[in-house]
Design an enzyme around this catalytic site. Structure first.
Site, PDB file in Angstrom:
ATOM      1  N   HIS A   5     -23.077 -37.665 -14.616  1.00  0.00           N
ATOM      2  CA  HIS A   5     -23.664 -36.624 -15.449  1.00  0.00           C
ATOM      3  C   HIS A   5     -24.217 -35.491 -14.592  1.00  0.00           C
ATOM      4  O   HIS A   5     -24.400 -35.636 -13.392  1.00  0.00           O
ATOM      5  CB  HIS A   5     -24.766 -37.175 -16.365  1.00  0.00           C
ATOM      6  CG  HIS A   5     -25.942 -37.740 -15.648  1.00  0.00           C
ATOM      7  ND1 HIS A   5     -26.109 -39.084 -15.445  1.00  0.00           N
ATOM      8  CD2 HIS A   5     -27.026 -37.158 -15.086  1.00  0.00           C
ATOM      9  CE1 HIS A   5     -27.232 -39.308 -14.794  1.00  0.00           C
ATOM     10  NE2 HIS A   5     -27.815 -38.135 -14.550  1.00  0.00           N
ATOM     11  N   GLU A  56     -27.013 -34.390 -19.096  1.00  0.00           N
ATOM     12  CA  GLU A  56     -28.340 -34.945 -19.330  1.00  0.00           C
ATOM     13  C   GLU A  56     -29.326 -33.788 -19.460  1.00  0.00           C
ATOM     14  O   GLU A  56     -29.409 -32.941 -18.576  1.00  0.00           O
ATOM     15  CB  GLU A  56     -28.774 -35.835 -18.166  1.00  0.00           C
ATOM     16  CG  GLU A  56     -30.212 -36.317 -18.274  1.00  0.00           C
ATOM     17  CD  GLU A  56     -30.690 -37.032 -17.019  1.00  0.00           C
ATOM     18  OE1 GLU A  56     -31.886 -37.377 -16.987  1.00  0.00           O
ATOM     19  OE2 GLU A  56     -29.898 -37.236 -16.085  1.00  0.00           O
ATOM     20  N   HIS A  74     -23.013 -22.652 -12.554  1.00  0.00           N
ATOM     21  CA  HIS A  74     -22.681 -22.790 -13.965  1.00  0.00           C
ATOM     22  C   HIS A  74     -22.096 -24.169 -14.235  1.00  0.00           C
ATOM     23  O   HIS A  74     -21.752 -24.894 -13.324  1.00  0.00           O
ATOM     24  CB  HIS A  74     -21.677 -21.709 -14.400  1.00  0.00           C
ATOM     25  CG  HIS A  74     -20.378 -21.774 -13.651  1.00  0.00           C
ATOM     26  ND1 HIS A  74     -20.147 -21.043 -12.509  1.00  0.00           N
ATOM     27  CD2 HIS A  74     -19.253 -22.495 -13.862  1.00  0.00           C
ATOM     28  CE1 HIS A  74     -18.936 -21.296 -12.061  1.00  0.00           C
ATOM     29  NE2 HIS A  74     -18.372 -22.189 -12.861  1.00  0.00           N
TER      30      HIS A  74
END
Length: 130
Positions: A5, A56, A74
């Site tokens: 994540h 997350e 980004h």
């Protein structure tokens, strides 16, 4: 090894959940409050965590703002049609900060949106060549 994540700190958890689910079409996978630590963790994505990399969101209850700094770049999301994705994002109240079009010195079509905390989201066409 597998990338699990990416974590972003957010100031308004519900506003961020709404953006990533309603505007960008992610699914809310799980969320948990940690009252003793005064924070919440929320996981969102386009597929199950066992097979996909997810996002997350960390909400520290006592923090009103963050300095995004100049090291963050980004998050990139692949879409079928960047132009249509921009229209959809705008129609749902999202902010497009770079309209869909070719990348400089390339034919790859891309655009950039901004989430509620100012994080940049790059939209890339599935047919990109760079």
């Amino acid at each position: 090894m597998r990338l699990l994540h990416t974590m972003l700190r957010v100031t308004d958890l519900q506003k961020s959940i709404d953006f990533y689910t309603d505007v960008l079409g992610m699914k809310l996978l799980r969320s948990k409050d940690y009252p003793e630590g005064r924070f919440s963790l929320t996981f969102l994505g386009y597929g199950d965590e066992s097979e996909h990399t997810v996002l997350e969101l960390t909400h520290n209850w006592d923090t009103d703002s963050y300095d995004l700094g100049n090291a963050y770049g980004h998050i990139a999301i692949e879409v079928d049609d960047v132009y249509k994705a921009c229209e959809k994002i705008k129609s749902k109240g999202g902010e497009i900060v770079r309209e869909a079009g070719p990348m400089k010195n390339s034919t790859t079509i891309l655009a950039f949106a901004k989430d509620p905390d100012g994080y940049m989201i790059e939209l890339l066409d599935t047919t990109r060549n760079d």
